[in-house]
Design an enzyme around this catalytic site. Structure first.
Site, PDB file in Angstrom:
ATOM      1  N   LYS A   1     -95.549 -68.772  12.242  1.00 10.90           N
ATOM      2  CA  LYS A   1     -94.578 -68.600  11.232  1.00 10.90           C
ATOM      3  C   LYS A   1     -94.646 -67.078  10.368  1.00 10.90           C
ATOM      4  CE  LYS A   1     -94.334 -70.187   6.833  1.00 10.90           C
ATOM      5  NZ  LYS A   1     -94.288 -71.257   5.914  1.00 10.90           N
TER       6      LYS A   1
ATOM      7  N   ASP B   1     -89.436 -72.554   8.430  1.00 11.10           N
ATOM      8  CA  ASP B   1     -90.406 -72.873   7.117  1.00 11.10           C
ATOM      9  C   ASP B   1     -89.653 -74.143   6.640  1.00 11.10           C
ATOM     10  OD1 ASP B   1     -87.620 -72.254   5.911  1.00 11.10           O
ATOM     11  OD2 ASP B   1     -88.716 -71.187   4.178  1.00 11.10           O
TER      12      ASP B   1
END
Ligand code: SF4
Length: 184
Positions: free
Chosen positions: A86, A105
């Site tokens: 991420k 997310d």
């Protein structure tokens, strides 16, 4: 790395003092971890010990392996301490404009399910599904858009469907409370 389990607001509060005290990866690489952790704690960040250790370790790796520069590939980024897929995708998209995936997310995870873009549950599978749906040059904007909408309108609890510009298109409009969230 500082934003894990905390808000951008809290991170933005602490970064001026952090960057003023340690203005480069080289400076942070030589820092005392306990001092960095204390600065983060004083600025109100949680998990300050782990985050202090991570950013000093990251800076050391940047200096030792990458001459103090942030690398431009996913493979190199995820080798850095404390950097996962991420974070690496955020850096590639925002800093270098060469995303290798969609940042997933908590907001992207929730909204992609509510908007009917995927039925997948895990961040890895959601990312693959979104990458297949949109061209690469939209990946970075897509994640920012979903994150923004998740923060301002499509809240985890009681999404503001009556104020949502996408309600005509959203398959879960006005019944989204339990969609895309962990089971209570
Ligand atoms: S209509 Fe409701 S559930 Fe759908 S995107 Fe908008 S706020 Fe979220």
């Amino acid at each position: 790395m500082l934003s894990a389990q905390t808000t951008d607001k809290a991170v933005n509060k602490v970064t001026p003092a952090l960057f003023s005290r340690y203005p480069s990866p080289g400076a942070l690489a030589e820092a005392d971890v306990a001092e960095v952790a204390e600065l983060l704690r004083a600025g109100g960040l949680g998990m300050f010990n782990q985050k202090g250790k991570n950013i000093v370790g990251l800076s050391r790796a940047l200096v030792e392996v990458h001459r103090g520069e942030v690398p431009r590939s996913l493979d190199a980024l995820v080798e850095l301490p404390g950097v996962g897929r991420k974070t690496a995708n955020v850096v590639l998209g925002v800093m270098w404009n060469i995303p290798e995936g969609v940042v997933v997310d908590t907001h992207v995870q929730r909204l992609s399910q509510r908007l009917g873009l995927t039925k997948e549950q895990t961040p890895e599978k959601i990312e693959l599904a979104l990458c297949a749906l949109y061209p690469r040059d939209r990946w970075d904007a897509l994640s920012h858009l979903l994150i923004f909408h998740g923060r301002r309108v499509c809240f985890a609890i009681r999404p503001a469907c009556s104020a949502c510009k996408a309600s005509d298109l959203c398959p879960n409009a006005f019944r989204a409370d339990d969609v895309g969230r962990k089971k209570r």
